[in-house]
Design a protein around this motif. Structure first.
Motif, PDB file in Angstrom:
ATOM      1  N   ILE A  19       0.846  -1.206   0.000  1.00  0.00           N
ATOM      2  CA  ILE A  19       0.000   0.000   0.000  1.00  0.00           C
ATOM      3  C   ILE A  19       0.876   1.248   0.000  1.00  0.00           C
ATOM      4  CG2 ILE A  19      -1.598   1.358   1.424  1.00  0.00           C
ATOM      5  CD1 ILE A  19      -2.847  -1.308   2.309  1.00  0.00           C
ATOM      6  N   ALA A  20       1.909   1.256   0.849  1.00  0.00           N
ATOM      7  CA  ALA A  20       2.800   2.413   0.919  1.00  0.00           C
ATOM      8  C   ALA A  20       3.533   2.628  -0.402  1.00  0.00           C
ATOM      9  CB  ALA A  20       3.801   2.227   2.056  1.00  0.00           C
ATOM     10  N   LEU A  21       3.947   1.529  -1.049  1.00  0.00           N
ATOM     11  CA  LEU A  21       4.624   1.636  -2.350  1.00  0.00           C
ATOM     12  C   LEU A  21       3.684   2.224  -3.396  1.00  0.00           C
ATOM     13  CD1 LEU A  21       6.929   1.073  -4.334  1.00  0.00           C
ATOM     14  CD2 LEU A  21       6.073  -1.272  -4.544  1.00  0.00           C
ATOM     15  N   TYR A  22       2.462   1.780  -3.408  1.00  0.00           N
ATOM     16  CA  TYR A  22       1.471   2.298  -4.364  1.00  0.00           C
ATOM     17  C   TYR A  22       1.320   3.815  -4.215  1.00  0.00           C
ATOM     18  CZ  TYR A  22      -3.070   3.002  -6.625  1.00  0.00           C
ATOM     19  OH  TYR A  22      -4.078   3.461  -7.416  1.00  0.00           O
ATOM     20  N   VAL A  23       1.231   4.264  -2.979  1.00  0.00           N
ATOM     21  CA  VAL A  23       1.084   5.699  -2.732  1.00  0.00           C
ATOM     22  C   VAL A  23       2.346   6.450  -3.148  1.00  0.00           C
ATOM     23  CG1 VAL A  23       0.759   7.454  -0.943  1.00  0.00           C
ATOM     24  CG2 VAL A  23      -0.587   5.336  -0.885  1.00  0.00           C
ATOM     25  N   ALA A  24       3.526   5.875  -2.865  1.00  0.00           N
ATOM     26  CA  ALA A  24       4.790   6.527  -3.226  1.00  0.00           C
ATOM     27  C   ALA A  24       4.880   6.734  -4.732  1.00  0.00           C
ATOM     28  CB  ALA A  24       5.971   5.686  -2.738  1.00  0.00           C
ATOM     29  N   LYS A  25       4.478   5.735  -5.507  1.00  0.00           N
ATOM     30  CA  LYS A  25       4.563   5.856  -6.966  1.00  0.00           C
ATOM     31  C   LYS A  25       3.520   6.826  -7.495  1.00  0.00           C
ATOM     32  CE  LYS A  25       5.977   2.539  -9.593  1.00  0.00           C
ATOM     33  NZ  LYS A  25       7.418   2.770  -9.678  1.00  0.00           N
ATOM     34  N   ASN A  26       2.332   6.807  -6.908  1.00  0.00           N
ATOM     35  CA  ASN A  26       1.269   7.701  -7.400  1.00  0.00           C
ATOM     36  C   ASN A  26       1.502   9.156  -7.014  1.00  0.00           C
ATOM     37  OD1 ASN A  26      -0.089   5.707  -8.682  1.00  0.00           O
ATOM     38  ND2 ASN A  26      -1.942   5.819  -7.448  1.00  0.00           N
ATOM     39  N   ASP A  27       2.255   9.383  -5.961  1.00  0.00           N
ATOM     40  CA  ASP A  27       2.457  10.755  -5.472  1.00  0.00           C
ATOM     41  C   ASP A  27       3.773  11.356  -5.946  1.00  0.00           C
ATOM     42  OD1 ASP A  27       0.068  10.474  -4.251  1.00  0.00           O
ATOM     43  OD2 ASP A  27       0.801  10.507  -2.188  1.00  0.00           O
ATOM     44  N   GLY A  28       4.328  10.854  -7.044  1.00  0.00           N
ATOM     45  CA  GLY A  28       5.480  11.537  -7.614  1.00  0.00           C
ATOM     46  C   GLY A  28       6.688  10.684  -7.907  1.00  0.00           C
ATOM     47  N   ARG A  29       6.751   9.456  -7.444  1.00  0.00           N
ATOM     48  CA  ARG A  29       7.870   8.552  -7.687  1.00  0.00           C
ATOM     49  C   ARG A  29       9.169   9.048  -7.041  1.00  0.00           C
ATOM     50  NH1 ARG A  29       6.415   5.066 -12.137  1.00  0.00           N
ATOM     51  NH2 ARG A  29       4.562   5.816 -13.194  1.00  0.00           N
ATOM     52  N   ASN A  30      10.183   8.205  -7.093  1.00  0.00           N
ATOM     53  CA  ASN A  30      11.507   8.497  -6.530  1.00  0.00           C
ATOM     54  C   ASN A  30      11.383   9.005  -5.094  1.00  0.00           C
ATOM     55  OD1 ASN A  30      14.311   8.601  -6.537  1.00  0.00           O
ATOM     56  ND2 ASN A  30      14.346  10.721  -7.231  1.00  0.00           N
ATOM     57  N   ARG A  31      10.580   8.329  -4.319  1.00  0.00           N
ATOM     58  CA  ARG A  31      10.355   8.741  -2.934  1.00  0.00           C
ATOM     59  C   ARG A  31       9.984   7.520  -2.099  1.00  0.00           C
ATOM     60  NH1 ARG A  31       4.982   9.462  -1.784  1.00  0.00           N
ATOM     61  NH2 ARG A  31       5.440  11.042  -0.229  1.00  0.00           N
ATOM     62  N   ASP A  32      10.066   7.685  -0.778  1.00  0.00           N
ATOM     63  CA  ASP A  32       9.680   6.636   0.158  1.00  0.00           C
ATOM     64  C   ASP A  32       8.376   7.033   0.845  1.00  0.00           C
ATOM     65  OD1 ASP A  32      12.171   5.671  -0.535  1.00  0.00           O
ATOM     66  OD2 ASP A  32      13.134   6.492   1.267  1.00  0.00           O
ATOM     67  N   GLU A  33       7.589   6.060   1.174  1.00  0.00           N
ATOM     68  CA  GLU A  33       6.333   6.320   1.895  1.00  0.00           C
ATOM     69  C   GLU A  33       6.237   5.323   3.038  1.00  0.00           C
ATOM     70  OE1 GLU A  33       3.287   8.532   2.859  1.00  0.00           O
ATOM     71  OE2 GLU A  33       4.047   8.830   0.820  1.00  0.00           O
ATOM     72  N   LEU A  34       5.992   5.820   4.241  1.00  0.00           N
ATOM     73  CA  LEU A  34       5.822   4.970   5.413  1.00  0.00           C
ATOM     74  C   LEU A  34       4.342   4.647   5.594  1.00  0.00           C
ATOM     75  CD1 LEU A  34       7.014   3.651   7.988  1.00  0.00           C
ATOM     76  CD2 LEU A  34       6.617   5.843   9.153  1.00  0.00           C
ATOM     77  N   PHE A  35       4.044   3.383   5.752  1.00  0.00           N
ATOM     78  CA  PHE A  35       2.647   2.975   5.885  1.00  0.00           C
ATOM     79  C   PHE A  35       2.042   3.504   7.177  1.00  0.00           C
ATOM     80  CE2 PHE A  35      -0.493   0.144   7.763  1.00  0.00           C
ATOM     81  CZ  PHE A  35      -1.455   0.147   6.763  1.00  0.00           C
ATOM     82  N   THR A  36       0.832   3.997   7.051  1.00  0.00           N
ATOM     83  CA  THR A  36       0.005   4.374   8.201  1.00  0.00           C
ATOM     84  C   THR A  36      -1.415   3.891   7.916  1.00  0.00           C
ATOM     85  OG1 THR A  36      -0.619   6.519   7.276  1.00  0.00           O
ATOM     86  CG2 THR A  36       1.399   6.440   8.628  1.00  0.00           C
ATOM     87  N   PRO A  37      -2.239   3.721   8.935  1.00  0.00           N
ATOM     88  CA  PRO A  37      -3.639   3.342   8.691  1.00  0.00           C
ATOM     89  C   PRO A  37      -4.357   4.330   7.774  1.00  0.00           C
ATOM     90  CG  PRO A  37      -3.089   3.003  10.997  1.00  0.00           C
ATOM     91  CD  PRO A  37      -1.911   3.713  10.380  1.00  0.00           C
TER      92      PRO A  37
END
Length: 563
Positions: A278-296
């Motif tokens: 889920i966090a990876l999906y958000v990272a790619k959709n929100d601009g790529r080349n970034r990390d996203e930490l999962f939260t509820p």
């Protein structure tokens, strides 16, 4: 005794006796034959024949038996006079003879075949173990990168999820725009990039951390007993390692990636894979080349997006994605000369603008279906307006780069029956025009043969380059709205627009200025040489019914209707 001699001769066993006081050894004929020597009865020849590498050990064992007056057992190599090496096993017992002399009496026999057979068996066992190890490695590792493969990763994750670890983190990694790398450098180039990324992951992990290739361009790092800080540190190290471009055949490329991080404790570790995805999906959709930490909250956002995506799919099925038309007017007279069809979603909850759904459509492969839905509805509206006796101007319809590269595009266009000289395809994502593929060139040629004009968007934005203009030679170009907005009272901006118009004139292209918000903008742009104007000053995008009403008043200018 004759029977014993025959038996010994048949067995190949040689007998010796050694007198400790006299330090004399007697060999029987069988032993002399074994050693390949002819010696006198009391010659001490044993160590002279033992292999140099075995002398010290064999002598030491015999000396220890003498000192302890114990049984003697040894195995060593001998070198026969011709250089042949044989393996000999020797056994002896301590005794005192009838004269009171301390002696050893022993037997020796050739075990060369046994030794060679055992060595061969050992080699075969080693080869089998090596083969099993290689098979196990192949079963658990990716053949291209050498990282743990998906099956072994799932096993490691399942074991970790049993609760033996207190905490764990998972970094889910996906290479950005890997398809473009494959398209540009071919699959060999893509494989080199995958191997390069894998080497970085192998370098940064430590201890019981596992780096895996899950498939395609998807990787993961599983870190037992890990914190969020360690996960972020791992990704920072990978990014640093990938900061230097990779040299490939045909050029170099910098490899970027998006990553989803999930961290859990105890029983929640079992949900790490889902959470990191889920966090990876958000990272790619929100601009790529970034990390996203999962939260509820991310999970809730994704559920909302999934619901919206399903609603969009349903909307395409039931015809809720429709064109709204914005008029284009002659710069000199403000009379309507064209329409641009813009996608709108007429949902039960209200009208949704492109920003609400087009990015999601592009990310989920739905642009082709949206393009097709808009085109079919435009053709329906054109036919309906024509049957009503309306003078229908040329209609501009957006065409995505992905669809322009579709080898089936022309057959699809022919199947819907496009009326000649009625449509113009506006190419979006025009950054690709600098490197037209053969398929795109062929499609553009055939589109023109169908009587459809070509135009490109955003002239002056940096996307539509001169190389692209010269290569494509579109019929019409649009000046970017961000250049049009500040044109009033700005001489530098006016000079820039005039230069762009001069370039278009030199290439025999019609110039459309979009984003014309006031009549004052329209006057300045007309003076600068723009041919066609489009913007809120002359009309907002409207449904087909409202557009038909406009077309019913052909003698009234857009300016008069606006007033």
């Amino acid at each position: 005794m004759r029977q014993l001699d025959v038996a010994l001769e048949a067995s190949g066993i040689g007998i010796w006796q050694h007198n400790l006081r006299l330090n004399q050894t007697r060999w029987d004929d069988q032993l002399k034959q074994l050693y390949g020597v002819r010696k006198g009865e009391h010659d001490v020849v044993w160590l002279d024949s033992v292999h140099p590498e075995d002398c010290a050990k064999a002598s030491s064992i015999f000396e220890e038996a003498i000192a302890c007056k114990s049984d003697y057992a040894s195995q060593f190599r001998i070198v026969r006079p011709g250089g042949e090496i044989r393996h000999v096993r020797s056994r002896a017992k301590y005794f005192v003879d009838g004269k009171g002399e301390e002696c050893f009496i022993g037997a020796e026999w050739d075990v060369t075949e046994d030794v060679q057979r055992n060595e061969q068996l050992a080699r075969e066992r080693e080869a089998a173990e090596q083969s099993r190890a290689e098979a196990k490695f192949a079963a658990e590792h990716d053949h291209l990168t050498g990282l743990t493969n998906r099956r072994a990763f799932d096993e490691a994750f399942a074991h970790l999820a049993t609760g033996e670890a207190d905490t764990a983190a998972l970094c889910h990694i996906d290479i950005d725009r890997f398809k473009e790398i494959n398209d540009r450098f071919g699959h060999p180039g893509g494989d080199l990039v995958l191997q390069h990324v894998a080497s970085m992951l192998s370098t940064v992990i430590a201890g019981d951390e596992v780096a895996a290739r899950l498939g395609g361009d998807e990787f993961a790092i599983l870190s037992p007993q890990c914190t969020n800080e360690r996960a972020a540190e791992l990704l920072d190290q990978v990014r640093q390692g990938l900061s230097k471009p990779v040299d490939l055949d045909g050029g170099s490329v910098r490899v970027d990636f998006s990553a989803g991080i999930a961290y859990a404790r105890g029983a929640e570790i079992a949900s790490l894979l889902t959470s990191s995805d889920i966090a990876l999906y958000v990272a790619k959709n929100d601009g790529r080349n970034r990390d996203e930490l999962f939260t509820p909250a991310l999970a809730q956002k994704l559920n909302s997006e999934k619901q919206l995506l399903q609603e969009l799919r349903d909307a395409l099925q039931i015809g809720e994605i429709v064109p709204h038309y914005q008029v284009q007017v002659e710069a000199s007279s403000h009379s309507v000369c064209g329409l641009e069809a813009l996608a709108r979603w007429e949902s039960p909850s209200g009208l949704r603008l492109p920003a609400d759904f087009l990015p999601m459509a592009a990310a989920n492969g739905l642009m082709e279906f949206i393009d097709d839905a808009i085109l079919r509805r435009v053709l329906f509206d054109i036919k309906r307006w024509s049957m009503a006796g309306l003078a229908v101007p040329r209609v501009s319809v957006n065409l995505s780069a992905a669809r322009l590269a579709d080898p089936r595009l022309i057959d699809k266009l022919r199947s819907v029956g496009i009326p000649p000289s009625q449509l113009s395809f506006e190419l979006i994502e025009t950054i690709f025009l600098d490197r037209l593929s053969d398929q795109v060139r062929d499609n553009i040629k055939l589109i023109r043969e169908l009587g459809v004009e070509i135009e490109i968007d955003d002239l002056g934005s940096g996307h539509a380059s001169l190389i692209g203009l010269i290569e494509l030679r579109p019929d019409r170009v649009k000046i970017d709205r961000h250049l049009v907005s500040p044109v009033l009272g700005n001489n530098l901006q006016q000079q820039m627009i005039r230069s762009l118009i001069d370039i278009a004139r030199a290439l025999d292209m019609t110039v459309v200025a979009e984003g014309v918000e006031t009549l004052g903008h329209g006057t300045v742009l007309a003076d600068l040489g723009a041919d066609v104007l489009q913007g809120f000053a002359f009309g907002r995008p409207e449904p087909a019914v409202a557009t038909a009403a406009r077309l019913m008043l052909p003698r009234q200018t857009a300016r008069q209707r606006a007033l």
